[in-house]
Design an enzyme around this catalytic site. Structure first.
Site, PDB file in Angstrom:
ATOM      1  N   ASP A   1       0.837  -1.202   0.000  1.00 41.03           N
ATOM      2  CA  ASP A   1       0.000   0.000   0.000  1.00 41.03           C
ATOM      3  C   ASP A   1       0.878   1.261   0.000  1.00 41.03           C
ATOM      4  O   ASP A   1       0.696   2.178  -0.816  1.00 41.03           O
ATOM      5  CB  ASP A   1      -0.894  -0.047   1.251  1.00 41.03           C
ATOM      6  CG  ASP A   1      -2.056   0.929   1.220  1.00 41.03           C
ATOM      7  OD1 ASP A   1      -2.303   1.534   0.169  1.00 41.03           O
ATOM      8  OD2 ASP A   1      -2.722   1.061   2.259  1.00 41.03           O
TER       9      ASP A   1
ATOM     10  N   TYR B   1      -0.714  -8.413   7.847  1.00 38.86           N
ATOM     11  CA  TYR B   1      -1.934  -9.083   8.304  1.00 38.86           C
ATOM     12  C   TYR B   1      -1.714 -10.547   8.689  1.00 38.86           C
ATOM     13  O   TYR B   1      -2.649 -11.229   9.124  1.00 38.86           O
ATOM     14  CB  TYR B   1      -3.066  -8.926   7.291  1.00 38.86           C
ATOM     15  CG  TYR B   1      -3.731  -7.560   7.329  1.00 38.86           C
ATOM     16  CD1 TYR B   1      -3.297  -6.561   8.198  1.00 38.86           C
ATOM     17  CD2 TYR B   1      -4.807  -7.252   6.495  1.00 38.86           C
ATOM     18  CE1 TYR B   1      -3.893  -5.310   8.233  1.00 38.86           C
ATOM     19  CE2 TYR B   1      -5.412  -5.996   6.524  1.00 38.86           C
ATOM     20  CZ  TYR B   1      -4.954  -5.035   7.388  1.00 38.86           C
ATOM     21  OH  TYR B   1      -5.560  -3.797   7.420  1.00 38.86           O
TER      22      TYR B   1
HETATM   23  P1  ADP Z   1      -1.308  -7.026   4.267  1.00 39.70           P
HETATM   24  O1  ADP Z   1      -1.548  -5.933   5.260  1.00 39.70           O
HETATM   25  O2  ADP Z   1      -2.541  -7.357   3.436  1.00 39.70           O
HETATM   26  O3  ADP Z   1      -0.676  -8.223   4.882  1.00 39.70           O
HETATM   27  P2  ADP Z   1       1.273  -6.091   3.218  1.00 39.70           P
HETATM   28  O4  ADP Z   1       1.489  -4.967   2.274  1.00 39.70           O
HETATM   29  O5  ADP Z   1       1.809  -5.964   4.586  1.00 39.70           O
HETATM   30  O6  ADP Z   1      -0.315  -6.373   3.192  1.00 39.70           O
HETATM   31  O7  ADP Z   1       1.888  -7.412   2.599  1.00 39.70           O
HETATM   32  C1  ADP Z   1       1.315  -8.130   1.520  1.00 39.70           C
HETATM   33  C2  ADP Z   1       2.435  -8.702   0.663  1.00 39.70           C
HETATM   34  O8  ADP Z   1       2.916  -7.671  -0.204  1.00 39.70           O
HETATM   35  C3  ADP Z   1       3.648  -9.186   1.446  1.00 39.70           C
HETATM   36  O9  ADP Z   1       4.053 -10.441   0.919  1.00 39.70           O
HETATM   37  C4  ADP Z   1       4.704  -8.104   1.167  1.00 39.70           C
HETATM   38  O10 ADP Z   1       6.021  -8.641   1.175  1.00 39.70           O
HETATM   39  C5  ADP Z   1       4.324  -7.725  -0.230  1.00 39.70           C
HETATM   40  N1  ADP Z   1       4.843  -6.448  -0.756  1.00 39.70           N
HETATM   41  C6  ADP Z   1       5.353  -5.370  -0.111  1.00 39.70           C
HETATM   42  N2  ADP Z   1       5.734  -4.423  -0.990  1.00 39.70           N
HETATM   43  C7  ADP Z   1       5.445  -4.905  -2.238  1.00 39.70           C
HETATM   44  C8  ADP Z   1       5.623  -4.426  -3.563  1.00 39.70           C
HETATM   45  N3  ADP Z   1       6.147  -3.222  -3.810  1.00 39.70           N
HETATM   46  N4  ADP Z   1       5.225  -5.222  -4.606  1.00 39.70           N
HETATM   47  C9  ADP Z   1       4.679  -6.439  -4.377  1.00 39.70           C
HETATM   48  N5  ADP Z   1       4.494  -6.946  -3.156  1.00 39.70           N
HETATM   49  C10 ADP Z   1       4.878  -6.201  -2.093  1.00 39.70           C
END
Ligand code: ADP
Length: 169
Positions: free
Chosen positions: A33, A125
């Site tokens: 995000d 999460y």
């Molecule tokens: P949530 O709160 O739904 O768990 P997160 O953003 O913390 O969402 O993590 C969801 C996944 O996205 C994790 O596997 C994290 O490593 C990954 N992630 C973080 N940054 C990026 C990015 N720039 N592109 C793709 N995946 C990412």
């Protein structure tokens, strides 16, 4: 539909739509995000604020999805979805599957042909990786959609490996 896996950064994907693992406030957070808002610029947040002021006054409910511009990103749209926080005592799998189904439904409404998904709920999460991957692949495979190309963009080798295993099954 073709399903593929990429290890990398979702903000760099040249697809019609990328999916954001947002939180229900729609006003930004960490992880994927944060990266999307940082690289996409303020236009995305402006549209999210407008959504909060209109249809989603109480925030975007878990398992639902909504689209905004992708601002400066190479994609055309960001589809924001809110994954469930993992719970060991309550089965929230269907809410997680719903994120993928609803994102594809919104994608169909926009005429999207290519889409990129992150591993929703597999970061902050707390969802166990193998289970998150199994639910994600299962939901996308089962979806009735006009999207032609769905790619999972996994940021780290451990998440990529979990999705590889899920896709082989
Ligand atoms: P949530 O709160 O739904 O768990 P997160 O953003 O913390 O969402 O993590 C969801 C996944 O996205 C994790 O596997 C994290 O490593 C990954 N992630 C973080 N940054 C990026 C990015 N720039 N592109 C793709 N995946 C990412």
């Amino acid at each position: 539909m073709r399903i593929s896996l990429v290890q990398g950064d979702i903000t760099e994907q040249h697809v019609d739509a990328i999916v954001n693992a947002a939180n229900s406030s729609l006003l930004g957070g960490g992880g994927v995000d944060g990266a999307i808002h940082r690289k996409g610029g303020p236009e995305i947040l402006e549209e999210c604020r407008r959504l909060r002021a209109s249809h989603y006054g109480g925030g975007l409910p878990t398992g639902q999805a909504v689209a905004t511009t992708a601002g400066r990103l190479p994609a055309r749209w960001v589809i924001h979805t809110v994954g469930p926080v993992y719970s060991a005592s309550e089965d929230r799998s269907d809410q997680l599957a719903s994120c993928y189904r609803e994102s594809l439904r919104v994608a169909d409404e926009l005429g999207v042909e290519t889409i990129a998904f992150p591993a929703v709920s597999a970061g902050v999460y707390g969802w166990p990786l193998d289970d998150a991957a199994r639910i994600a692949v299962g939901a996308v495979r089962a979806a009735q959609t006009k999207v032609e190309d769905a790619r999972f963009v996994l940021f780290t080798p451990d998440v990529f490996a979990a999705f590889e295993k899920a896709l082989e099954r």
